[in-house]
Structures are given as C-alpha cells and as structure tokens.
Enzyme design. Structure first.
Site, PDB file in Angstrom:
ATOM      1  N   CYS A 133       0.797  -1.234   0.000  1.00 20.39           N
ATOM      2  CA  CYS A 133       0.000   0.000   0.000  1.00 20.39           C
ATOM      3  C   CYS A 133       0.825   1.277   0.000  1.00 20.39           C
ATOM      4  O   CYS A 133       0.353   2.312  -0.469  1.00 20.39           O
ATOM      5  CB  CYS A 133      -0.943   0.004   1.201  1.00 20.39           C
ATOM      6  SG  CYS A 133      -2.314  -1.153   1.013  1.00 20.39           S
ATOM      7  N   GLN A 134       2.043   1.225   0.543  1.00 21.97           N
ATOM      8  CA  GLN A 134       2.846   2.452   0.534  1.00 21.97           C
ATOM      9  C   GLN A 134       3.167   2.817  -0.919  1.00 21.97           C
ATOM     10  O   GLN A 134       3.526   1.935  -1.689  1.00 21.97           O
ATOM     11  CB  GLN A 134       4.149   2.238   1.322  1.00 21.97           C
ATOM     12  CG  GLN A 134       4.870   3.524   1.621  1.00 21.97           C
ATOM     13  CD  GLN A 134       6.127   3.321   2.458  1.00 21.97           C
ATOM     14  OE1 GLN A 134       6.740   2.255   2.470  1.00 21.97           O
ATOM     15  NE2 GLN A 134       6.527   4.358   3.161  1.00 21.97           N
ATOM     16  N   TYR A 265      10.089  -4.426  -3.372  1.00 18.81           N
ATOM     17  CA  TYR A 265      11.005  -3.761  -2.439  1.00 18.81           C
ATOM     18  C   TYR A 265      11.870  -4.777  -1.697  1.00 18.81           C
ATOM     19  O   TYR A 265      11.571  -5.960  -1.676  1.00 18.81           O
ATOM     20  CB  TYR A 265      10.210  -2.897  -1.449  1.00 18.81           C
ATOM     21  CG  TYR A 265       9.425  -1.824  -2.157  1.00 18.81           C
ATOM     22  CD1 TYR A 265      10.063  -0.678  -2.650  1.00 18.81           C
ATOM     23  CD2 TYR A 265       8.064  -1.971  -2.406  1.00 18.81           C
ATOM     24  CE1 TYR A 265       9.364   0.293  -3.359  1.00 18.81           C
ATOM     25  CE2 TYR A 265       7.357  -0.998  -3.106  1.00 18.81           C
ATOM     26  CZ  TYR A 265       8.013   0.134  -3.585  1.00 18.81           C
ATOM     27  OH  TYR A 265       7.325   1.086  -4.283  1.00 18.81           O
ATOM     28  N   MET A 268       9.335  -4.271   3.557  1.00 22.17           N
ATOM     29  CA  MET A 268       8.284  -3.296   3.840  1.00 22.17           C
ATOM     30  C   MET A 268       7.894  -3.475   5.291  1.00 22.17           C
ATOM     31  O   MET A 268       7.556  -4.590   5.723  1.00 22.17           O
ATOM     32  CB  MET A 268       7.073  -3.516   2.910  1.00 22.17           C
ATOM     33  CG  MET A 268       5.901  -2.576   3.213  1.00 22.17           C
ATOM     34  SD  MET A 268       6.361  -0.831   2.994  1.00 22.17           S
ATOM     35  CE  MET A 268       5.252  -0.058   4.172  1.00 22.17           C
ATOM     36  N   GLU A 269       7.934  -2.363   6.044  1.00 21.27           N
ATOM     37  CA  GLU A 269       7.827  -2.404   7.496  1.00 21.27           C
ATOM     38  C   GLU A 269       6.404  -2.569   8.017  1.00 21.27           C
ATOM     39  O   GLU A 269       6.001  -1.896   8.966  1.00 21.27           O
ATOM     40  CB  GLU A 269       8.448  -1.130   8.062  1.00 21.27           C
ATOM     41  CG  GLU A 269       7.709   0.173   7.725  1.00 21.27           C
ATOM     42  CD  GLU A 269       8.086   0.847   6.415  1.00 21.27           C
ATOM     43  OE1 GLU A 269       7.729   2.012   6.229  1.00 21.27           O
ATOM     44  OE2 GLU A 269       8.739   0.221   5.560  1.00 21.27           O
ATOM     45  N   HIS A 293      16.867  -2.420   9.197  1.00 21.48           N
ATOM     46  CA  HIS A 293      16.135  -1.261   8.694  1.00 21.48           C
ATOM     47  C   HIS A 293      14.637  -1.400   9.002  1.00 21.48           C
ATOM     48  O   HIS A 293      14.018  -0.478   9.556  1.00 21.48           O
ATOM     49  CB  HIS A 293      16.367  -1.123   7.178  1.00 21.48           C
ATOM     50  CG  HIS A 293      15.713   0.085   6.582  1.00 21.48           C
ATOM     51  ND1 HIS A 293      16.341   1.311   6.519  1.00 21.48           N
ATOM     52  CD2 HIS A 293      14.484   0.264   6.040  1.00 21.48           C
ATOM     53  CE1 HIS A 293      15.520   2.186   5.969  1.00 21.48           C
ATOM     54  NE2 HIS A 293      14.386   1.574   5.655  1.00 21.48           N
ATOM     55  N   GLU A 294      14.068  -2.568   8.684  1.00 17.55           N
ATOM     56  CA  GLU A 294      12.621  -2.741   8.895  1.00 17.55           C
ATOM     57  C   GLU A 294      12.283  -2.757  10.387  1.00 17.55           C
ATOM     58  O   GLU A 294      11.240  -2.228  10.797  1.00 17.55           O
ATOM     59  CB  GLU A 294      12.111  -4.010   8.201  1.00 17.55           C
ATOM     60  CG  GLU A 294      12.396  -4.089   6.694  1.00 17.55           C
ATOM     61  CD  GLU A 294      12.027  -2.842   5.899  1.00 17.55           C
ATOM     62  OE1 GLU A 294      11.133  -2.098   6.335  1.00 17.55           O
ATOM     63  OE2 GLU A 294      12.651  -2.601   4.843  1.00 17.55           O
ATOM     64  N   HIS A 297      12.038   0.757  11.657  1.00 25.86           N
ATOM     65  CA  HIS A 297      10.787   1.422  11.295  1.00 25.86           C
ATOM     66  C   HIS A 297       9.703   1.249  12.358  1.00 25.86           C
ATOM     67  O   HIS A 297       8.744   2.025  12.384  1.00 25.86           O
ATOM     68  CB  HIS A 297      10.254   0.870   9.969  1.00 25.86           C
ATOM     69  CG  HIS A 297      10.697   1.635   8.764  1.00 25.86           C
ATOM     70  ND1 HIS A 297      10.538   3.002   8.642  1.00 25.86           N
ATOM     71  CD2 HIS A 297      11.267   1.221   7.610  1.00 25.86           C
ATOM     72  CE1 HIS A 297      10.994   3.397   7.462  1.00 25.86           C
ATOM     73  NE2 HIS A 297      11.446   2.341   6.814  1.00 25.86           N
ATOM     74  N   GLU A 316      12.484   7.819   6.637  1.00 30.91           N
ATOM     75  CA  GLU A 316      13.618   7.023   6.123  1.00 30.91           C
ATOM     76  C   GLU A 316      14.984   7.460   6.644  1.00 30.91           C
ATOM     77  O   GLU A 316      15.829   6.624   6.930  1.00 30.91           O
ATOM     78  CB  GLU A 316      13.589   6.995   4.596  1.00 30.91           C
ATOM     79  CG  GLU A 316      12.358   6.295   4.028  1.00 30.91           C
ATOM     80  CD  GLU A 316      12.174   4.845   4.504  1.00 30.91           C
ATOM     81  OE1 GLU A 316      13.110   4.265   5.080  1.00 30.91           O
ATOM     82  OE2 GLU A 316      11.077   4.305   4.303  1.00 30.91           O
ATOM     83  N   ASP A 373       5.193   7.455  -6.297  1.00 34.87           N
ATOM     84  CA  ASP A 373       6.013   6.339  -6.814  1.00 34.87           C
ATOM     85  C   ASP A 373       7.160   6.861  -7.687  1.00 34.87           C
ATOM     86  O   ASP A 373       8.257   6.300  -7.688  1.00 34.87           O
ATOM     87  CB  ASP A 373       5.162   5.373  -7.661  1.00 34.87           C
ATOM     88  CG  ASP A 373       4.236   4.505  -6.811  1.00 34.87           C
ATOM     89  OD1 ASP A 373       4.479   4.409  -5.582  1.00 34.87           O
ATOM     90  OD2 ASP A 373       3.285   3.942  -7.364  1.00 34.87           O
ATOM     91  N   TYR A 381      16.416   8.608   2.147  1.00 32.65           N
ATOM     92  CA  TYR A 381      17.179   7.700   3.000  1.00 32.65           C
ATOM     93  C   TYR A 381      18.563   8.285   3.301  1.00 32.65           C
ATOM     94  O   TYR A 381      18.952   8.456   4.458  1.00 32.65           O
ATOM     95  CB  TYR A 381      17.379   6.342   2.314  1.00 32.65           C
ATOM     96  CG  TYR A 381      16.124   5.556   2.040  1.00 32.65           C
ATOM     97  CD1 TYR A 381      15.819   4.420   2.791  1.00 32.65           C
ATOM     98  CD2 TYR A 381      15.258   5.920   1.013  1.00 32.65           C
ATOM     99  CE1 TYR A 381      14.673   3.668   2.529  1.00 32.65           C
ATOM    100  CE2 TYR A 381      14.118   5.180   0.743  1.00 32.65           C
ATOM    101  CZ  TYR A 381      13.820   4.067   1.505  1.00 32.65           C
ATOM    102  OH  TYR A 381      12.697   3.333   1.247  1.00 32.65           O
TER     103      TYR A 381
END
Length: 615
Positions: A133-134, A265, A268-269, A293-294, A297, A316, A373, A381
């Site tokens: 969804c992001q 990706y 995704m978090e 990284h995730e 988040h 980010e 997008d 980042y």
C-alpha cells in the site's frame, strides 16, 4: 482543501479512528469482495459530508449508523484515483463519532494488489495474493482517508479457500470455518496500535511458519521456510538492540514474511509482519541491513510517521540512522562508518539519475501533482541520514545525538509530524547549542536539489582495501592484467566486495579486456549474493560485454525488486545494440510483473503502455 497533495480526503474536518474490515478473497476473479466500517470522528459542528480516497473500486452501497447514505464518485485522477463523496442522512457535532459502512469490490487492476498464478510461486500449486500500500495504494484496496496524517486501529476478518493461509499487519486473532461456505476459512486479525492506512497489509498463500524467537515467527511457502528460519535467526538480538536504543517495542509480535520474487522492495515495514524479498536468502549479507532497517521502522515511520509524503525523509533518514546504530552495536563503529560511505555513493547515484537540479532530489520536495512512486529514490534515506550524521558530529557524538532521537520518538509517538515540528524540537532539545544549530545552512539541506552542502569525513578503514583494489583495476594497462589473481578478493567481506564494484561503477567504463580478466580471476559470474551479482552484471553490460546481457536480463526478470530490476533494464537499454532486446524481454515478462514495477520500467524504457496491452 486537503493539506496532503497525494489525497482527496479532508482530514481537517474529520478523522478515522478505527476500521473494521471483512474481506472475501476471490482468486478466480482477482477481486476482494469487501465491507469496511469506518469509525469517523467529526472535528466540526453540523458535520454531514465527507470524502474518502478510492481508486478502481466498485462501490455497491454506503450507510451511516445503519441508515442508507447518498454517495457519488468524482472524476478519476491519473494517480490519486477517485474521490468518494458521502452525504450523511443526519448532522453530527464536533467530537461525535459516526460509523460509515461501505460495501464494495476491488478491481483486478488494483495497484495495491498483486495476484500470482500458481506457476509464479515457489510451490507451483496454489495461487498467491499480496498487497503493497505504501505510499498511496491503500485506496485501491479500501475506501479510506489515505494519508499518513491519519492514524487508526483496525480489525479484520478474511475469508480464503481452505488450502490457503491469510496473514496481515496485525496480531492474529484466531480462525474458523466460513459459516457461508465450508470450503473456506475465515482468519481474524486485530491491530490495537493506531497506524496510517499505508501500513495495512495482507498476504494469502500456501504459507507455513517457524518460530525464530520469543515474539517472532518467519512465514513463507514451505520451500523457503527452513532456509528463512536459519537466515533470520538474529532477529531477537536485533529487536533487543533496537529497544536499548529507541525504547520499548510496542507492537507485540515481530514476524517476517518472505514473499515471492516479484515483490518490488527489499522490505516493507508492515507492523507485526515485516515483508522481505527472497533475494535476501542467497547467503546475502545485506539481509541484516534490511531487517535492521525494517525493525527500526517500528519506531521511526510506524510509531512516529511523516505527516505527508513530502516529509518522507523523517521516516527514512531516521530509520537508516537507527539501522546503522544497530550495526554499530552489533558490529563496530568502523562498520557504521563503512555503511555510511556506501550510502553516500547510493545518494550520488540517485542524484545522477534524477539530475542535480531536479527538485525531487530536495530532502523535502514538493509533491504537488507528483506521483509519489515516481519520487521514490535513495534521497530521503541517504540525504536524510547524512543530515542526521552531520548534526550528530555538531552536537557531540553518537551517544548525545541518540539521546535526541530517542526523546523525539517518545514525544511524537502515535502521531504524524512535519519537518518543521522535527526541527523545532531539535532546537528545543539542544537549547544550549542553538548558536551551532543556527550556523547550519537549513535551506541548502532541505530545499536545495543535488548533493548535501556538507560531506562528512567518514572513517575509511574498511573502505581502504576496496579503494586500493578498484584503483589498481582503473589504472591497469593491458600488460598489467597478469598481476591480478583470486587472492585479491580472498580477504574482502561481501560488504567490501559490494563497495569495490560500486567504486568501479562510479568511473568511466573499464576496457572490455579488464572485465573479462576480472571474471577469469574472481569468477564473479558464480556469485549468487544478489547485491554483488547486480553490480557485477551492471558493470559487465556497461563495458559492453555481450555475454552478460542475457544474464542481466535474466536477473532483471526472475526477481522484481525495483532496486535491481530498474537499473539492470536501464543498463541493457543504454547498450545501443541490445536496446530492442531490453524492450522485447520487458514486454514478454510484463504481465507477470508487479504493477508498480512494470509502470516504472515502462517509463525507463520509454514504452507507451496505453497502446500495448497483450496479456
């Protein structure tokens, strides 16, 4: 007027507090038949109309507190979708709640969903569905206030065929046979922590799970599950390290789901259930970066969220900063410095791709009439990280600055923030050092395109070996090639090998004889670590080694991670002789690609998608 340029819904007038979802997943029709009840709180008196975001949804009916409500769909916008205007059959006053119920169906072309045929999965027997969804795609799955400025809890029940399992970005809440159809099972989920719509996620497939820690399981098709459990075994150590840095983990469960290869990706978090690419499973050392990284988040992004996508760097930049702090705790400060050097190169790459004057390389870009997008890159980042690292140096080092980051997280937890609010708190927290903060060129950092105004002096200890070796190759003449042998790379870690190749990609292309010699002595074609392979194949194609073209196109299509797929296609497309081949291979694979991936690659390859829809 909505203050989020990427949404139609107005959150100055009302906010969603809770969603109650019922999904019936229909694999034959590639659709979800659904009902959503939105608990909406009015922010004004005599409130009677609201607008929700939708995209490609078939709306059947709308009611408010059980009474039919009038609704109409506005004109369709190219990427924002279609506003759904609802008129309540009554007024409510400020502070009152209304339950708005929408019955609808998703479209097979929903940009949030990818429906995989059995042959696109590892098991080859069952179909598979996943969502992404992001940034602004939730509206193609659920009519909602699709802006990160609105946070709500959710509950869901999902009916799926009984051979399949559903998981969501929430805590599992049991399952039962579907009373309407005993060939189906209903899975239930609850998310008691308020979160933005872009973090709602669902996966349906032939999933299995293994426990990997006291609060963690790994989920995937059975073909990957044991390998994944082995690769992700450090998860709990990382969670504990992150908690020591940022404060308690509030989401209860931390599971990891390994998706099929078309997932666009690295990760995704999604709360309670991080999504991860299977490209991490090839003995890939970048796996710990992605998971660090995730995990990070869970604090920066999920707990403290950017108010609009223009402030994406708050998500980010802080997450990369935390991720590298975890690396510092688990490896060393030198390792963190080495990662920062690599990040600076990624930033240079993005700035080169967009162009140094492109406003999308601003830390805080304007997204008026811009599809989020298209704006996605490593800028938020790495420019974000560089600013935070620069401030760390000015304010007195990692311990001091981490104190600020932790305090910022605690203050803004469960809310959404802008750059202005972040900056005001920075000045409040470091009130004794305001004179130093006032010397920072904030306009250059935030609102000026291109590279940052300051390049930090990172410790190059771990990078020196990579620099030395890359310089040997760059300076070598034909007669020097015999001096290279496989012991050159014996002592390099995979992180360093990645850096070595990145350095070569920053220079003019090497002579073809050089890369052929490199293959002969280092045998990089045999390397299956995706981060190394990706850079190696780009280098080969750029040096016009024709044998590498099919390998590059194979890597670009057998997985769909944007980070790999887009540059590999672009590299072959820029090799004049194989330009048509790049387009041909893309067209042949397009139907099997994720909608976001195929949309972006078609722009890169200048393919007009409106004319050619061959399924």
């Amino acid at each position: 007027m909505s203050s989020d340029p990427c949404a139609f819904s107005s959150f100055t007038r009302c906010v969603t507090k809770h969603l109650n979802l019922s999904f019936h997943v229909d694999f034959d029709r590639h659709a979800i038949r659904a009902k959503v009840e939105l608990t909406v709180e009015s922010l004004e008196d005599r409130f009677s109309t609201l607008t929700l975001d939708t995209r490609d949804l078939k709306i059947a009916s709308v009611s408010a507190n059980g009474q039919p409500a009038r609704f109409s769909l506005g004109p369709k916008h190219s990427f924002k979708g279609t506003p759904l205007d609802i008129t309540l059959p009554f007024d409510i006053s400020r502070g009152q709640h209304v339950i708005v119920e929408v019955t609808y169906e998703t479209s097979p072309s929903s940009s949030a969903l990818q429906w995989l045929k059995p042959e696109q999965t590892a098991g080859k027997n069952q179909p598979y569905l996943f969502s992404q969804c992001q940034a602004h795609h939730c509206r193609s799955m659920i009519p909602c206030q699709d802006s990160p400025s609105v946070k709500h809890t959710y509950y869901a029940q999902v009916s799926v065929p009984k051979d399949l399992v559903a998981v969501m970005s929430a805590v599992r809440d049991g399952q039962e046979v579907d009373p309407q159809d005993n060939s189906r099972i209903i899975y239930r989920f609850r998310q008691p922590v308020p979160m933005p719509s872009y973090l709602i996620a669902i996966v349906v497939g032939a999933l299995e799970s293994r426990e990997i820690g006291p609060r963690s399981r790994v989920w995937s098709e059975k073909e990957f599950v044991d390998k994944a459990a082995f690769e992700f075994s450090k998860t709990e150590t990382m969670l504990k390290t992150a908690e020591d840095l940022a404060g308690p983990y509030v989401w209860g469960q931390y599971d990891i789901l390994v998706l099929p290869p078309s997932f666009p990706y690295g990760g995704m978090e999604n709360p309670c259930l991080t999504f991860a690419t299977p490209t991490l499973l090839a003995g890939d050392k970048s796996l710990s970066n992605v998971i660090a990284h995730e995990i990070s988040h869970s604090w920066t992004g999920n707990l403290v969220t950017n108010k609009t996508w223009e402030h994406f760097w708050l998500n980010e930049g802080h997450t990369v900063y935390l991720e590298r702090m975890i690396g510092r705790c688990m490896e060393s400060e030198q390792f963190r410095q080495f990662k920062a050097i690599g990040g600076w190169k990624e930033l240079q790459d993005s700035v080169n791709t967009f162009g140094a004057n492109n406003p999308l390389t601003n830390l805080v870009p304007s997204l008026q009439d811009v599809n989020p997008d298209d704006a996605f890159s490593s800028v938020p980042y790495e420019k974000g990280f560089t600013l935070l690292y620069h401030l760390e140096e000015l304010m007195g080092g990692p311990e001091v600055f981490m104190g600020f980051v932790k305090s910022y997280i605690q203050l803004f937890a469960y809310s959404s923030v802008t750059t202005e609010e972040w900056k005001n708190y920075l000045f409040t927290y470091f009130k004794d050092k305001v004179d130093v903060l006032n010397k920072v060129d904030w306009n250059a950092w935030m609102f000026t395109p291109g590279m940052p105004p300051v390049k930090p002096q990172y410790d190059t200890t771990l990078a020196d070996a990579c620099i030395t070796l890359s310089q040997r190759w760059i300076k070598a003449k034909g007669q020097d090639l015999s001096s290279f042998n496989k012991s050159d790379v014996k002592m390099l870690s995979s992180h360093q090998l990645i850096e070595f190749l990145s350095l070569l990609l920053q220079e003019d292309p090497l002579p073809l004889a050089h890369v052929k010699k490199m293959q002969e002595v280092y045998d990089l074609n045999a390397c299956m670590n995706s981060e190394i392979r990706f850079r190696w194949l780009r280098l080969c194609v750029r040096c016009k080694w024709e044998e590498a073209v099919p390998m590059a196109l194979k890597m670009a299509t057998e997985q769909g991670r944007l980070k790999f797929t887009r540059p590999l296609f672009r590299e072959v497309f820029n090799f004049e002789k194989y330009r048509d081949e790049a387009v041909r291979v893309f067209m042949a694979h397009r139907a099997a690609m994720h909608p976001v991936t195929s949309g972006l690659v078609s722009k890169d390859l200048k393919v007009d998608t409106s004319k050619t829809t061959s399924l």
